[in-house]
Design a protein around this motif. Structure first.
Motif, mmCIF file in Angstrom:
data_model
loop_
_atom_site.group_PDB
_atom_site.id
_atom_site.type_symbol
_atom_site.label_atom_id
_atom_site.label_comp_id
_atom_site.label_asym_id
_atom_site.label_seq_id
_atom_site.Cartn_x
_atom_site.Cartn_y
_atom_site.Cartn_z
ATOM 1 N N GLY A 20 0.790 -1.225 0.000
ATOM 2 C CA GLY A 20 0.000 0.000 0.000
ATOM 3 C C GLY A 20 0.821 1.273 0.000
ATOM 4 N N GLU A 21 0.106 2.369 -0.174
ATOM 5 C CA GLU A 21 0.699 3.706 -0.156
ATOM 6 C C GLU A 21 -0.169 4.604 0.709
ATOM 7 O OE1 GLU A 21 0.994 5.052 -4.150
ATOM 8 O OE2 GLU A 21 2.549 3.603 -4.715
ATOM 9 N N SER A 37 2.435 -12.906 11.038
ATOM 10 C CA SER A 37 1.319 -12.861 11.985
ATOM 11 C C SER A 37 0.349 -11.723 11.668
ATOM 12 C CB SER A 37 1.831 -12.727 13.421
ATOM 13 O OG SER A 37 2.499 -11.506 13.605
ATOM 14 N N TRP A 38 0.751 -10.798 10.787
ATOM 15 C CA TRP A 38 -0.106 -9.684 10.368
ATOM 16 C C TRP A 38 -0.706 -9.921 8.983
ATOM 17 C CZ3 TRP A 38 -1.198 -6.499 14.189
ATOM 18 C CH2 TRP A 38 -0.262 -6.322 15.227
ATOM 19 N N ARG A 39 -0.725 -11.175 8.517
ATOM 20 C CA ARG A 39 -1.164 -11.468 7.153
ATOM 21 C C ARG A 39 -2.587 -10.996 6.867
ATOM 22 N NH1 ARG A 39 -0.877 -15.634 10.415
ATOM 23 N NH2 ARG A 39 -2.554 -17.165 10.668
ATOM 24 N N HIS A 40 -3.436 -10.950 7.889
ATOM 25 C CA HIS A 40 -4.828 -10.544 7.681
ATOM 26 C C HIS A 40 -5.018 -9.022 7.722
ATOM 27 C CE1 HIS A 40 -5.889 -14.722 7.975
ATOM 28 N NE2 HIS A 40 -5.466 -14.811 9.221
ATOM 29 N N GLN A 41 -3.975 -8.299 8.090
ATOM 30 C CA GLN A 41 -4.103 -6.842 8.218
ATOM 31 C C GLN A 41 -3.601 -6.088 6.986
ATOM 32 O OE1 GLN A 41 -3.249 -8.817 11.163
ATOM 33 N NE2 GLN A 41 -5.445 -8.479 11.399
ATOM 34 N N PHE A 42 -2.684 -6.680 6.221
ATOM 35 C CA PHE A 42 -2.110 -5.965 5.081
ATOM 36 C C PHE A 42 -3.189 -5.468 4.121
ATOM 37 C CE2 PHE A 42 1.682 -8.384 6.332
ATOM 38 C CZ PHE A 42 2.656 -7.413 6.226
ATOM 39 N N GLY A 43 -3.989 -6.385 3.603
ATOM 40 C CA GLY A 43 -4.961 -6.026 2.570
ATOM 41 C C GLY A 43 -5.959 -4.974 3.004
ATOM 42 N N PRO A 44 -6.663 -5.166 4.120
ATOM 43 C CA PRO A 44 -7.658 -4.176 4.548
ATOM 44 C C PRO A 44 -7.075 -2.794 4.831
ATOM 45 C CG PRO A 44 -8.084 -6.276 5.604
ATOM 46 C CD PRO A 44 -6.768 -6.416 4.908
ATOM 47 N N LEU A 45 -5.895 -2.741 5.474
ATOM 48 C CA LEU A 45 -5.310 -1.434 5.773
ATOM 49 C C LEU A 45 -4.790 -0.760 4.510
ATOM 50 C CD1 LEU A 45 -5.556 -2.564 8.678
ATOM 51 C CD2 LEU A 45 -3.387 -1.429 9.205
ATOM 52 N N ALA A 47 -5.936 -1.233 1.488
ATOM 53 C CA ALA A 47 -7.091 -0.839 0.687
ATOM 54 C C ALA A 47 -7.707 0.453 1.180
ATOM 55 C CB ALA A 47 -8.134 -1.954 0.693
ATOM 56 N N ARG A 48 -7.537 0.763 2.470
ATOM 57 C CA ARG A 48 -8.075 1.996 3.036
ATOM 58 C C ARG A 48 -7.131 3.179 2.816
ATOM 59 N NH1 ARG A 48 -11.976 2.815 7.159
ATOM 60 N NH2 ARG A 48 -12.740 0.755 6.538
ATOM 61 N N GLY A 49 -5.963 2.926 2.223
ATOM 62 C CA GLY A 49 -5.072 4.030 1.900
ATOM 63 C C GLY A 49 -3.905 4.214 2.839
ATOM 64 N N PHE A 50 -3.408 3.100 3.406
ATOM 65 C CA PHE A 50 -2.256 3.166 4.297
ATOM 66 C C PHE A 50 -1.078 2.394 3.710
ATOM 67 C CE2 PHE A 50 -5.885 3.823 7.128
ATOM 68 C CZ PHE A 50 -5.479 4.941 7.840
ATOM 69 N N HIS A 51 0.128 2.840 4.062
ATOM 70 C CA HIS A 51 1.352 2.112 3.743
ATOM 71 C C HIS A 51 1.638 1.208 4.935
ATOM 72 C CE1 HIS A 51 6.001 2.305 2.925
ATOM 73 N NE2 HIS A 51 5.483 1.127 2.636
ATOM 74 N N VAL A 52 1.414 -0.074 4.766
ATOM 75 C CA VAL A 52 1.502 -1.035 5.856
ATOM 76 C C VAL A 52 2.853 -1.735 5.808
ATOM 77 C CG1 VAL A 52 0.359 -2.961 6.990
ATOM 78 C CG2 VAL A 52 -0.988 -1.385 5.584
ATOM 79 N N VAL A 53 3.593 -1.670 6.906
ATOM 80 C CA VAL A 53 4.928 -2.269 6.970
ATOM 81 C C VAL A 53 5.034 -3.122 8.230
ATOM 82 C CG1 VAL A 53 7.395 -1.825 7.199
ATOM 83 C CG2 VAL A 53 6.014 -0.411 5.672
ATOM 84 N N ALA A 54 5.372 -4.397 8.045
ATOM 85 C CA ALA A 54 5.581 -5.306 9.167
ATOM 86 C C ALA A 54 6.999 -5.850 9.090
ATOM 87 C CB ALA A 54 4.574 -6.452 9.135
ATOM 88 N N PRO A 55 7.880 -5.425 9.979
ATOM 89 C CA PRO A 55 9.235 -5.977 9.974
ATOM 90 C C PRO A 55 9.312 -7.299 10.718
ATOM 91 C CG PRO A 55 9.041 -4.342 11.712
ATOM 92 C CD PRO A 55 7.705 -4.364 10.993
ATOM 93 N N ASP A 56 10.281 -8.131 10.342
ATOM 94 C CA ASP A 56 10.774 -9.132 11.275
ATOM 95 C C ASP A 56 11.669 -8.343 12.227
ATOM 96 O OD1 ASP A 56 9.564 -11.316 10.048
ATOM 97 O OD2 ASP A 56 11.318 -11.798 8.833
ATOM 98 N N GLN A 57 11.313 -8.275 13.481
ATOM 99 C CA GLN A 57 12.120 -7.483 14.399
ATOM 100 C C GLN A 57 13.467 -8.163 14.647
ATOM 101 O OE1 GLN A 57 9.965 -4.914 17.261
ATOM 102 N NE2 GLN A 57 8.400 -6.523 17.213
ATOM 103 N N ARG A 58 14.415 -7.405 15.185
ATOM 104 C CA ARG A 58 15.781 -7.931 15.301
ATOM 105 C C ARG A 58 15.790 -9.283 16.027
ATOM 106 N NH1 ARG A 58 20.110 -4.591 18.262
ATOM 107 N NH2 ARG A 58 19.372 -2.921 16.896
#
Length: 320
Positions: A20-21, A37-45, A47-58
């Motif tokens: 997203g952007e 673990s955020w696989r269900h959040q990428f698409g909906p967020l 689609a609403r107009g957000f740039h969604v970023v989920a890192p593998d934390q250190r």
């Protein structure tokens, strides 16, 4: 579509998944998880107009794993989030965390409110710095059997988990979920003396509807790269974090905030957590009404994605 790349942040290379952007939303996973673990959040967020970023934390997944235990303090983890926001070309972001990702999100909002447009924590409420070191306190309270104290022993938990990574994750994910009947009244996660963490976790014959065998395969593959030591090192810094955060004792989290949890989440039964939840308005002066999900266990955004997504989108839209 979710895309993947690496970003150099705060002295480590982090793997990120993004879609997203628009305004930046950073999603921070917990243990033993990863970006997936955020696989269900990428698409909906997105689609609403957000740039969604989920890192593998250190220390997790495809991100780098520093060797030193003290490279995983809360100050390092907050530094990673702030560095990631800036590396992505932004000055501010919404920060959302689950499990261990929640304390990172809360501390990012506490220590750097200038970069946090809003903060949401799933499962773990904001930390109220108590009067004693957490590992020391739990060791005394549960005679060394609380799982934090099992995790702090170098090499012990990772040896258990890595004996059969896929089976370990499958048992762990089911055992802490709302589908496990043992969590109707959440018990304390204690490790039998001389036994292992997984000993009291049943091997499910079939997985609950929110978790497929293919999902377990993804988690297992992600852990094949770095194992569990990086994530366990976060627990080994609990007392060190208590020492490092002394300057912020009594401080409140100022950015707008949201808290979501399941009523079958073991974390909600930890000593002190019910009192923390009762004190949320004092700890989070700009908090929205907490969302407590009936029948939901620990894996909040995976078990109840529709309700979590609706709450997050309502929160983000309001702040925009």
């Amino acid at each position: 579509m979710v895309e993947h790349r690496a970003v150099d942040v705060n002295g480590v290379r982090l793997h990120i998944a993004e879609e997203g952007e628009g305004p930046l939303v950073v999603l921070l996973h917990g243990f033993p998880e990863c970006w997936y673990s955020w696989r269900h959040q990428f698409g909906p967020l997105a689609a609403r107009g957000f740039h969604v970023v989920a890192p593998d934390q250190r220390g997790y997944g495809r991100s780098e794993r520093p060797e030193a235990v003290d490279a995983y303090t809360i100050l390092h983890l907050v530094g990673d989030v702030v560095g990631l926001i800036h590396a992505l070309g932004e000055e501010r972001a919404f920060v959302v965390g689950h499990d261990w990702g929640a304390p990172v999100a809360w501390h990012t909002a506490l220590l750097r409110p200038d970069v946090v447009r809003g903060v949401a924590g799933l499962s773990v409420p904001p930390p109220l710095r108590g009067g004693s070191r957490p590992l020391e306190a739990m060791n005394k309270l549960f005679d060394g059997q609380f799982y934090w104290n099992y995790f702090e022993k170098p090499g012990v938990a990772e040896a258990e988990f890595e004996r059969d990574v896929r089976t370990s994750l499958r048992r762990f994910l089911y055992a802490a979920s709302g589908d496990n009947p043992a969590n109707v009244t959440p018990p304390q996660p204690l490790v039998p003396r001389g036994g292992g963490f997984l000993e009291r976790m049943p091997e499910p014959e079939t997985l609950p509807s929110w978790l497929t065998e293919a999902d377990v395969d993804v988690f297992a593959e992600e852990y094949a790269a770095n194992g569990f030591t990086g994530g366990l090192n976060w627990y080994r810094n609990l007392d060190r974090n208590w020492e490092l955060t002394a300057p912020w004792a009594g401080a409140t989290v100022q950015p707008p905030a949201l808290y979501i949890a399941g009523d079958r989440d073991l974390v909600t039964a930890f000593p002190g957590t019910p009192e923390l939840v009762e004190n949320l308005p004092r700890l989070l002066p700009d908090i929205r009404e907490p969302l407590i999900l009936p029948g939901c266990g620990h894996w909040t955004q995976q078990e109840r994605p529709d309700e979590v997504n609706a709450a997050l989108l309502g929160f983000l839209d309001e702040l925009l």
